[in-house]
Design a protein around this motif. Structure first.
Motif, PDB file in Angstrom:
ATOM      1  N   ARG A 126       0.870  -1.077   0.046  1.00 58.98           N
ATOM      2  CA  ARG A 126      -0.024   0.233   0.150  1.00 58.98           C
ATOM      3  C   ARG A 126       0.857   1.221   0.084  1.00 58.98           C
ATOM      4  NH1 ARG A 126      -5.831  -0.607   2.904  1.00 58.98           N
ATOM      5  NH2 ARG A 126      -6.253  -2.741   2.567  1.00 58.98           N
ATOM      6  N   CYS A 127       2.132   1.156   0.933  1.00 55.84           N
ATOM      7  CA  CYS A 127       3.017   2.325   0.803  1.00 55.84           C
ATOM      8  C   CYS A 127       3.620   2.868  -0.224  1.00 55.84           C
ATOM      9  CB  CYS A 127       3.780   2.201   2.061  1.00 55.84           C
ATOM     10  SG  CYS A 127       3.257   2.584   3.570  1.00 55.84           S
ATOM     11  N   LEU A 128       4.198   1.770  -0.856  1.00 54.98           N
ATOM     12  CA  LEU A 128       4.812   1.799  -2.143  1.00 54.98           C
ATOM     13  C   LEU A 128       4.198   2.190  -3.482  1.00 54.98           C
ATOM     14  CD1 LEU A 128       7.806  -0.521  -1.266  1.00 54.98           C
ATOM     15  CD2 LEU A 128       7.848   1.973  -1.038  1.00 54.98           C
ATOM     16  N   ALA A 194      -5.471   5.013   6.693  1.00 55.65           N
ATOM     17  CA  ALA A 194      -4.460   4.253   7.590  1.00 55.65           C
ATOM     18  C   ALA A 194      -5.095   3.445   8.528  1.00 55.65           C
ATOM     19  CB  ALA A 194      -3.500   5.432   8.155  1.00 55.65           C
ATOM     20  N   LYS A 195      -6.153   3.161   8.661  1.00 57.25           N
ATOM     21  CA  LYS A 195      -7.032   2.433   9.679  1.00 57.25           C
ATOM     22  C   LYS A 195      -6.764   0.831   9.619  1.00 57.25           C
ATOM     23  CE  LYS A 195     -11.645   2.277   7.243  1.00 57.25           C
ATOM     24  NZ  LYS A 195     -12.956   2.792   7.117  1.00 57.25           N
ATOM     25  N   PHE A 196      -6.291   0.559   8.433  1.00 61.09           N
ATOM     26  CA  PHE A 196      -6.097  -1.194   8.174  1.00 61.09           C
ATOM     27  C   PHE A 196      -4.868  -1.577   8.958  1.00 61.09           C
ATOM     28  CE2 PHE A 196      -2.857   0.751   5.310  1.00 61.09           C
ATOM     29  CZ  PHE A 196      -1.906  -0.338   5.479  1.00 61.09           C
ATOM     30  N   ILE A 197      -4.033  -0.478   9.312  1.00 57.74           N
ATOM     31  CA  ILE A 197      -2.792  -0.647  10.108  1.00 57.74           C
ATOM     32  C   ILE A 197      -3.054  -1.396  11.377  1.00 57.74           C
ATOM     33  CG2 ILE A 197      -0.719   0.257  10.998  1.00 57.74           C
ATOM     34  CD1 ILE A 197      -0.612   2.024   8.573  1.00 57.74           C
ATOM     35  N   SER A 198      -4.214  -0.744  12.093  1.00 50.77           N
ATOM     36  CA  SER A 198      -4.473  -1.385  13.405  1.00 50.77           C
ATOM     37  C   SER A 198      -4.855  -2.852  13.400  1.00 50.77           C
ATOM     38  CB  SER A 198      -5.823  -0.502  13.782  1.00 50.77           C
ATOM     39  OG  SER A 198      -6.950  -0.860  13.068  1.00 50.77           O
ATOM     40  N   TYR A 212       3.006   5.647   6.389  1.00 43.98           N
ATOM     41  CA  TYR A 212       2.038   5.519   5.601  1.00 43.98           C
ATOM     42  C   TYR A 212       1.290   6.869   5.371  1.00 43.98           C
ATOM     43  CZ  TYR A 212      -2.371   4.051   3.576  1.00 43.98           C
ATOM     44  OH  TYR A 212      -3.437   3.964   2.761  1.00 43.98           O
ATOM     45  N   GLU A 213       1.276   7.675   6.090  1.00 50.92           N
ATOM     46  CA  GLU A 213       0.580   9.122   5.664  1.00 50.92           C
ATOM     47  C   GLU A 213       1.531   9.720   4.798  1.00 50.92           C
ATOM     48  OE1 GLU A 213      -2.237   9.803   6.066  1.00 50.92           O
ATOM     49  OE2 GLU A 213      -2.990   8.800   7.777  1.00 50.92           O
TER      50      GLU A 213
END
Length: 309
Positions: A126-128, A194-198, A212-213
């Motif tokens: 997701r980040c890249l 970014a909520k998926f990170i939790s 991520y942000e």
């Protein structure tokens, strides 16, 4: 702010044609209805069985309103000689292809999957994606600039910004609107990104949220360079202000995977930022506003989710 109001006034006086504008609103209204009631993007653009069919689907989704907005100008404006310029046709036909390629680009994902696995793989994918797609869209844009405009202007939109205050004021105006949106169910289903990170098993999640942000912000860099830099400023000397509304139509369609309110407002935001870019020949003000709104939406949705609980 006075300068921005002046830009808007001049655009209204020189460019605004009521019937043309109503036709544009009608066209976008039909597309928005088809998208949110009948899954236009999901079924006919993203729902193809092959990468080629997805590319063609997105290409047509972007090209049709973009081209239609230009062709309708023949009915309302006398000075439409830009159709005789071959660069107009090159940009008209290639720009939707560039962005469709950006949306469908996934060649880097194989490399990421070979390096990471499990939850870490999901995070880095997701980040890249945001970062890689900046390069994917800027390379062809740079080639167009090199061939067409390198002797006439700096790289699209990179002219210095003279005054940052108007853009900060615009951000302040957006805060109550974002606060209101943060109470809406469809908004909270989409944001924060970014909520998926939790839900991931990762060490030091605070660092992952921050990273991520930052990567999420790269997406808006590529969008501003593409729409307010490349499309507005490459067409500036060909079409004059006639390019602003078609570019705003194109910009609206890239939001069809987001909440309907965001898709509708994107046309008006694209219109405003396009007018500003046209007059300042700089994307930095628009980038401040766009990034600011994006991160405010992330913050607002986090707070909205907490209050909802």
């Amino acid at each position: 702010m006075p300068a921005i109001f002046k830009y808007l006034q001049e655009f209204y006086q020189k460019e605004f044609k009521l019937l043309y504008f109503l036709l544009i609103i009608f066209l976008l209204g039909i597309l928005i209805y088809l998208n949110y009631r009948h899954g236009l993007e999901a079924r006919f653009a993203a729902g193809g069985k092959t990468k080629l069919s997805n590319f063609v689907g997105y290409y047509l989704l972007y090209l049709i309103p973009f081209a239609a907005a230009f062709f309708l100008q023949l009915l309302f404006y006398k000075n439409c000689s830009y159709y005789k310029d071959y660069w107009f046709w090159i940009i008209l036909l290639l720009a939707p292809a560039f962005f469709s390629f950006r949306v469908n680009f996934d060649f880097h994902q194989t490399i990421i999957k070979n390096i990471w696995s499990g939850d870490a793989q999901m995070f880095w994918l997701r980040c890249l994606n945001w970062v890689v797609r900046v390069v994917v869209v800027l390379v062809p844009v740079f080639i167009i600039w090199w061939l067409k405009d390198k002797n006439n202007q700096p790289f699209y939109g990179t002219a210095a910004l003279k005054d940052v205050k108007p853009y900060l004021i615009m951000l302040l105006i957006m805060i109550p609107l974002i606060a209101l949106a943060s109470t809406q169910k469809d908004f909270l289903q989409m944001y924060p990104k970014a909520k998926f990170i939790s839900q991931l098993d990762l060490p030091s999640k605070k660092w992952h949220y921050i990273f991520y942000e930052i990567c999420y912000g790269f997406d808006f860099v590529s969008i501003e360079f593409f729409f307010r830099g490349f499309l507005i400023l490459s067409l500036l000397k060909i079409c004059g202000p006639h390019c602003v509304i078609p570019v705003a139509c194109f910009y609206c369609t890239i939001h069809f995977g987001k909440p309907m309110g965001e898709a509708i407002s994107s046309f008006w935001g694209g219109l405003l930022l396009g007018i500003i870019s046209y007059n300042t020949q700089s994307i930095w003000g628009g980038l401040i506003v766009h990034l600011g709104i994006a991160w405010l939406m992330e913050t607002g949705s986090w707070l909205g989710s907490l209050f909802k609980k």
